[in-house]
Design a protein around this motif. Structure first.
Motif, PDB file in Angstrom:
ATOM      1  N   HIS A 135       0.833  -1.196   0.000  1.00 26.87           N
ATOM      2  CA  HIS A 135       0.000   0.000   0.000  1.00 26.87           C
ATOM      3  C   HIS A 135       0.871   1.250   0.000  1.00 26.87           C
ATOM      4  O   HIS A 135       1.776   1.385   0.831  1.00 26.87           O
ATOM      5  CB  HIS A 135      -0.907   0.035   1.229  1.00 26.87           C
ATOM      6  N   PRO A 136       0.599   2.191  -0.901  1.00 30.02           N
ATOM      7  CA  PRO A 136       1.327   3.463  -0.836  1.00 30.02           C
ATOM      8  C   PRO A 136       0.852   4.283   0.356  1.00 30.02           C
ATOM      9  O   PRO A 136      -0.237   4.075   0.886  1.00 30.02           O
ATOM     10  CB  PRO A 136       0.944   4.144  -2.162  1.00 30.02           C
ATOM     11  N   ALA A 137       1.658   5.204   0.787  1.00 34.18           N
ATOM     12  CA  ALA A 137       1.304   6.090   1.892  1.00 34.18           C
ATOM     13  C   ALA A 137       1.261   7.518   1.370  1.00 34.18           C
ATOM     14  O   ALA A 137       1.957   7.871   0.422  1.00 34.18           O
ATOM     15  CB  ALA A 137       2.325   5.962   3.024  1.00 34.18           C
ATOM     16  N   PRO A 138       0.425   8.361   1.979  1.00 33.42           N
ATOM     17  CA  PRO A 138       0.322   9.745   1.498  1.00 33.42           C
ATOM     18  C   PRO A 138       1.613  10.515   1.742  1.00 33.42           C
ATOM     19  O   PRO A 138       2.374  10.225   2.667  1.00 33.42           O
ATOM     20  CB  PRO A 138      -0.820  10.313   2.345  1.00 33.42           C
ATOM     21  N   THR A 139       1.842  11.509   0.907  1.00 33.11           N
ATOM     22  CA  THR A 139       2.998  12.383   1.079  1.00 33.11           C
ATOM     23  C   THR A 139       2.509  13.809   1.266  1.00 33.11           C
ATOM     24  O   THR A 139       1.484  14.214   0.709  1.00 33.11           O
ATOM     25  CB  THR A 139       3.930  12.338  -0.148  1.00 33.11           C
ATOM     26  N   ARG A 140       3.233  14.575   2.054  1.00 24.81           N
ATOM     27  CA  ARG A 140       2.849  15.977   2.259  1.00 24.81           C
ATOM     28  C   ARG A 140       3.214  16.825   1.049  1.00 24.81           C
ATOM     29  O   ARG A 140       2.655  17.900   0.839  1.00 24.81           O
ATOM     30  CB  ARG A 140       3.544  16.524   3.512  1.00 24.81           C
ATOM     31  N   GLU A 141       4.202  16.363   0.291  1.00 25.68           N
ATOM     32  CA  GLU A 141       4.625  17.099  -0.896  1.00 25.68           C
ATOM     33  C   GLU A 141       4.534  16.164  -2.092  1.00 25.68           C
ATOM     34  O   GLU A 141       5.522  15.585  -2.532  1.00 25.68           O
ATOM     35  CB  GLU A 141       6.062  17.595  -0.727  1.00 25.68           C
ATOM     36  N   PRO A 142       3.321  15.968  -2.627  1.00 25.77           N
ATOM     37  CA  PRO A 142       3.175  15.032  -3.741  1.00 25.77           C
ATOM     38  C   PRO A 142       3.978  15.485  -4.950  1.00 25.77           C
ATOM     39  O   PRO A 142       4.137  16.671  -5.203  1.00 25.77           O
ATOM     40  CB  PRO A 142       1.670  15.063  -4.021  1.00 25.77           C
ATOM     41  N   GLY A 143       4.469  14.521  -5.668  1.00 21.74           N
ATOM     42  CA  GLY A 143       5.247  14.828  -6.858  1.00 21.74           C
ATOM     43  C   GLY A 143       6.105  13.654  -7.232  1.00 21.74           C
ATOM     44  O   GLY A 143       6.291  12.722  -6.444  1.00 21.74           O
ATOM     45  N   PRO A 144       6.667  13.654  -8.442  1.00 22.34           N
ATOM     46  CA  PRO A 144       7.437  12.497  -8.917  1.00 22.34           C
ATOM     47  C   PRO A 144       8.683  12.230  -8.092  1.00 22.34           C
ATOM     48  O   PRO A 144       9.213  11.130  -8.089  1.00 22.34           O
ATOM     49  CB  PRO A 144       7.805  12.883 -10.365  1.00 22.34           C
ATOM     50  N   GLY A 145       9.170  13.215  -7.364  1.00 24.06           N
ATOM     51  CA  GLY A 145      10.380  12.999  -6.593  1.00 24.06           C
ATOM     52  C   GLY A 145      10.139  12.453  -5.202  1.00 24.06           C
ATOM     53  O   GLY A 145      11.085  12.218  -4.459  1.00 24.06           O
TER      54      GLY A 145
END
Length: 678
Positions: A78-88
């Motif tokens: 399962h992926p987890a959310p990121t505060r700074e979404p983006g390809p990096g």
């Protein structure tokens, strides 16, 4: 073929050379044609298998990948959310070493089958992935995309020198046409290779797959499933992190703020569970029921959850969810909730959140979806015993499924004591198998046998006997007298003979089947114990109480040792032992046994399950034997009301309850009330 002419031109006239060439030439030509045909066919088979494997397995650029090249999300992490979404940004957080990692990775050092078991979002897939990436990065990775692709995947694994066969959510690869004991054993056999099967399984699914049942399909599937599971080294992964794991998580929190967020909720949720966004998706589903929010979308999810609970394991068709959701929406308020349009509901339910997970996700095509399994696990944990999926949802599912799906639904309904619903579903399975395979196909015979067993449970012994005799005749002709299928049919027939009071015939059938099963399977095999249990019932009705007590005690002790004290089969044996103790006049001991079984069944199955009602009735009978008629009356009235409501006034068990209550009323000096009951 041209050799004789060539020799003539060369001036060779020796008759021995000419004869040899004349004979050998045509034979060689013939053999070359055969060899060429075989070679061509071998190439075709190889190409067909390669195409089948490529179509049914995960590939990179059309080729099977190495472990090191695969994105863990593809494997079910399962992926987890990121505060700074983006390809990096990493969609998968920093891995926190689990206490089980050392043992898991040591197991991967040699060929074998490793199974990680635990709750949804306990971190099973992530732990397994990190283990194979650390230990086997250069191994070929084979990931079948469904049950129908398992055979090709196992065949490819069996021909590879170094490979990992990845089976995330193992329940989807088991069952008819799925992974078998033979496939696993042959793939792992031999030396000079390093082949590993790595699988995960949710705890609730393990319980469902291995739950014993008295009906044939469930029992056979349980045997097949258990045989596969017995080959695996089982590692249980706790949902909640241990103290040592939390310490490691705290050390990793500086590198990944998501770990720090998860630690603040660690007392309520598991860290992996929180990172996998399960609680947030659950909260979003619960909030969606609010008026003007997304109540129709919430109803679609509720229908998807209940279909899984009912035994519909494959992805649910969208039209089925649209049909089934209406009842859930209406139960919550219907139009008063101001539900959104169907298109809006689907968009909301299937959109990928910032966490990387939707509430309903596609199973590979746009027409079928499956629910995020965390929502299913929470619903199962919250549902009290006896909380059933609405019957109309199951009957709707039957119209969309095939024979195997109908049988799965029927088996679940039977195990829950919903016999009429099980009969309907088995009839669907039988009709589908008749249309597809004809009357003598093994699947058709199994469906017919299953239906006969439900007819017996419904108190229709004449129909059950006719069906069992017909199936037994065909199986004896096709399979032979000692085949497990034939023995099952003969055992089922003996049950019906016992039910209608033909005890001598029932005893003969049970003894015959029991002797064969002892010889073929051994004394502790589940089928052997079932036959011994059935024989004990017949002996009791024949008045041979001492022998019946001996048989019941042996079966009860074996089942307790093998399955545990709360297993349904163990409880049935304990209840039957109590019957014999009553016959022998040992009423105090019998009351204690009946009460223990009743308490366990009430806890496990709920108040309205047929087995619970039987236990309550049995307990009431022994209360009367002990001279406690007022308590007996209360119990008999409660059982009569429940059986009338569930099975109808004329059902055999309902009539038994009326008779039992009437007998107690006469003991209490109220003959007029007793006469009203008939």
């Amino acid at each position: 073929m041209a050799a004789p002419s060539v020799l003539a031109v060369a001036g060779v006239k020796d008759w021995r050379w000419l004869t040899l060439v004349a004979v050998v030439g045509p034979v060689a030509a013939l053999l070359s044609g055969v060899w060429q045909e075989r070679f061509t066919r071998a190439v075709q088979v190889r190409d067909e298998r390669a195409w089948e494997l490529a179509e049914g397995s995960y590939t990179l650029g059309g080729k099977l990948p190495r472990v090191r090249d695969v994105d863990p999300i593809v494997l079910g992490v399962h992926p987890a959310p990121t505060r700074e979404p983006g390809p990096g940004r990493d969609r998968v957080p920093v891995y926190i070493d689990r206490d089980t990692d050392r043992g898991l990775r040591a197991r991967l050092g040699g060929s074998g089958f490793v199974l990680l078991v635990g709750d949804s979002t306990a971190g099973k897939s992530r732990a397994a992935f990190e283990a194979i990436r650390a230990v086997l990065p250069d191994h070929m990775l084979i990931v079948p995309l469904g049950r129908e692709a398992v055979s090709a995947a196992v065949r490819a694994a069996g021909s590879a020198r170094r490979c990992v066969l990845w089976l995330n959510d193992l329940e989807f690869y088991l069952g008819a046409g799925g992974l078998s004991y033979k496939q696993v054993a042959e793939m792992l056999a031999g030396e000079g290779h390093h082949r590993v099967i790595v699988a995960t399984l949710r705890t609730a699914e393990e319980d469902r797959l291995t739950a014993a049942s008295e009906e044939e399909t469930a029992r056979q599937l349980q045997r097949d499933t258990q045989a596969v599971l017995d080959l695996a080294h089982r590692i249980f992964l706790e949902r909640q992190f241990t103290a040592a794991e939390r310490t490691r998580a705290a050390e990793a929190a500086g590198a990944d703020p998501r770990i720090a967020d998860a630690l603040t909720h660690a007392d309520t949720w598991g860290i992996a569970e929180y990172l996998a966004c399960g609680p947030r998706l659950l909260r979003e589903w619960e909030n969606a029921w609010s008026r003007g929010a997304h109540p129709r979308g919430a109803a679609l999810i509720a229908a998807a959850v209940d279909l899984r609970r009912a035994g519909y394991l494959s992805g649910a068709p969208r039209p089925l969810l649209e049909e089934a959701h209406a009842g859930y929406l209406e139960a919550r308020g219907g139009a008063r909730l101001r539900p959104e349009s169907m298109d809006e509901a689907w968009r909301w339910a299937t959109q990928v959140r910032q966490t990387g997970n939707p509430l309903l996700q596609s199973t590979g095509d746009d027409d079928h979806v499956e629910v995020f399994d965390y929502l299913l696990d929470v619903t199962q944990r919250r549902s009290p015993a006896g909380d059933h999926v609405p019957a109309e949802v199951i009957t709707a599912a039957l119209r969309y499924g095939d024979a195997a799906q109908a049988a799965d639904l029927a088996t679940t309904a039977y195990n829950m004591g919903r016999y009429q619903l099980a009969a309907t579903a088995y009839q669907y399975a039988l009709n589908a198998n008749l249309d597809q395979h004809g009357p003598k196909h093994p699947d058709t015979l199994t469906s017919r046998s299953d239906l006969a067993l439900v007819l017996w449970a419904l108190g229709r012994p004449a129909e059950a006997e006719a069906e069992n005799r017909a199936v037994l005749k065909v199986r004896s002709q096709l399979l032979g007298a000692d085949h497990p299928g034939t023995l099952t049919s003969r055992s089922n027939l003996a049950l019906v003979l016992w039910e209608v009071g033909r005890l001598a015939e029932a005893e003969t059938e049970n003894r015959t089947v029991l002797e064969v099963q002892k010889r073929l399977f051994g004394p502790d095999h589940p089928d052997t114990l079932t036959s011994r249990h059935n024989l004990a019932n017949v002996l009791r009705d024949l008045g041979q109480w001492i022998e019946a007590e001996t048989e019941n005690r042996v079966v009860f002790e074996a089942r307790t040792r093998l399955f545990g004290p709360d297993h349904p089969d163990t409880l049935t044996s304990r209840d039957n032992l109590a019957y014999v103790l009553r016959d022998l006049g040992q009423w105090t001991e019998a009351e204690a046994e009946h009460r223990a079984v009743l308490e366990a069944r009430m806890r496990l199955f709920g108040a309205d399950h047929p087995d619970t009602l039987t236990s309550r009735s049995d307990h009431a009978v022994v209360l009367r034997d002990l001279g406690r008629p007022a308590e007996a009356e209360t119990e008999h009235r409660a059982v009569l009301e429940a059986r009338t409501r569930l099975f109808g006034a004329e059902a055999p068990d309902t009539l038994t309850s009326r008779s039992n209550l009437a007998a107690v009323l006469r003991d209490l000096g109220r003959p007029a009330e007793a006469d009203e009951l008939g």
